[in-house]
Write an enzyme that holds these catalytic residues in place. Structure first.
Site, mmCIF file in Angstrom:
data_model
loop_
_atom_site.group_PDB
_atom_site.id
_atom_site.type_symbol
_atom_site.label_atom_id
_atom_site.label_comp_id
_atom_site.label_asym_id
_atom_site.label_seq_id
_atom_site.Cartn_x
_atom_site.Cartn_y
_atom_site.Cartn_z
ATOM 1 N N LEU A 1 0.828 -1.201 0.018
ATOM 2 C CA LEU A 1 -0.129 0.028 0.095
ATOM 3 C C LEU A 1 0.706 1.322 0.036
ATOM 4 C CD1 LEU A 1 -2.444 -0.840 2.783
ATOM 5 C CD2 LEU A 1 -2.904 -0.846 0.192
ATOM 6 N N SER A 2 2.454 1.226 0.279
ATOM 7 C CA SER A 2 3.013 2.128 0.254
ATOM 8 C C SER A 2 3.330 3.146 -0.746
ATOM 9 C CB SER A 2 4.337 1.889 0.907
ATOM 10 O OG SER A 2 5.522 2.801 0.764
#
Length: 197
Positions: free
Chosen positions: A11-12
């Site tokens: 998700l980064s």
């Protein structure tokens, strides 16, 4: 052989912005990467951090400015507010863990494909079809999306514990075999210099 533990979240945005530079760096130094996806939402409160949605508005605003600035500098497309973010990072992480265990494909390409799906292609990386597509594009068997789910869950949980023990507090985070730590895609040059010493 030098080793690099690569702690990251699918998700980064900053892991996305790292592109394939870690893989290039590892190849140049004949270093081995161990990919360690972990649950960043659980890491934040355990290490004194705050999830993006809970940060002060000034921090939220600057985060978007910095993401756009870095993407432009790196010539990478980015959607600052993806339609499917945040989503459940576990399925894509399990697939990466299964692929690392299975071998036979390009793990760096798989990770980058999943991140690009989220941050540039408006796809939901929790969806089975998206994960299968990324696995296939990286040379892995699409069925890895279904296999090893229990082992994947155990490793995913262990990666979080390893991250906390190693002093990791964000993503991407790189820890070398000799214990040197580097946080952020903008520290890859420092990691490169360290491996050259």
């Amino acid at each position: 052989m030098a080793t690099i533990d690569f702690y990251f979240s699918t998700l980064s945005p900053y892991t996305y912005l790292a592109g394939n530079r870690l893989e290039q760096l590892a190849a140049a130094h004949d270093a081995q990467i161990t990919y360690k996806p972990f649950d960043i939402q659980t890491l934040f409160p355990r290490t004194g951090g705050t999830a993006p949605k809970d940060r002060h508005p000034a921090r939220q605003e600057y985060r978007l400015i910095e993401m756009e600035r870095q993407a432009k500098k790196l010539d990478l497309p980015i959607n600052l507010k993806p339609a499917h973010w945040p989503t459940n990072a576990a399925p894509s992480s399990y697939a990466i863990i299964a692929a690392q265990n299975a071998g036979g494909g390009d793990l760096g390409t798989l990770v980058q494909s999943i991140l690009r799906a989220c941050w540039a292609e408006e796809k939901d990386i929790a969806e089975d079809a998206v994960i299968r597509e990324c696995l296939t594009a990286a040379g892995f068997d699409a069925s890895l999306a279904d296999s090893g789910l229990l082992a994947g869950a155990e490793t995913y949980g262990q990666n979080l514990e390893d991250a906390v023990s190693a002093g990791v507090f964000g993503a991407p985070f790189y820890v070398t075999g000799d214990g040197a730590k580097f946080w952020g895609q903008d520290r890859l040059d420092d990691l490169d210099r360290h491996l050259s010493e």
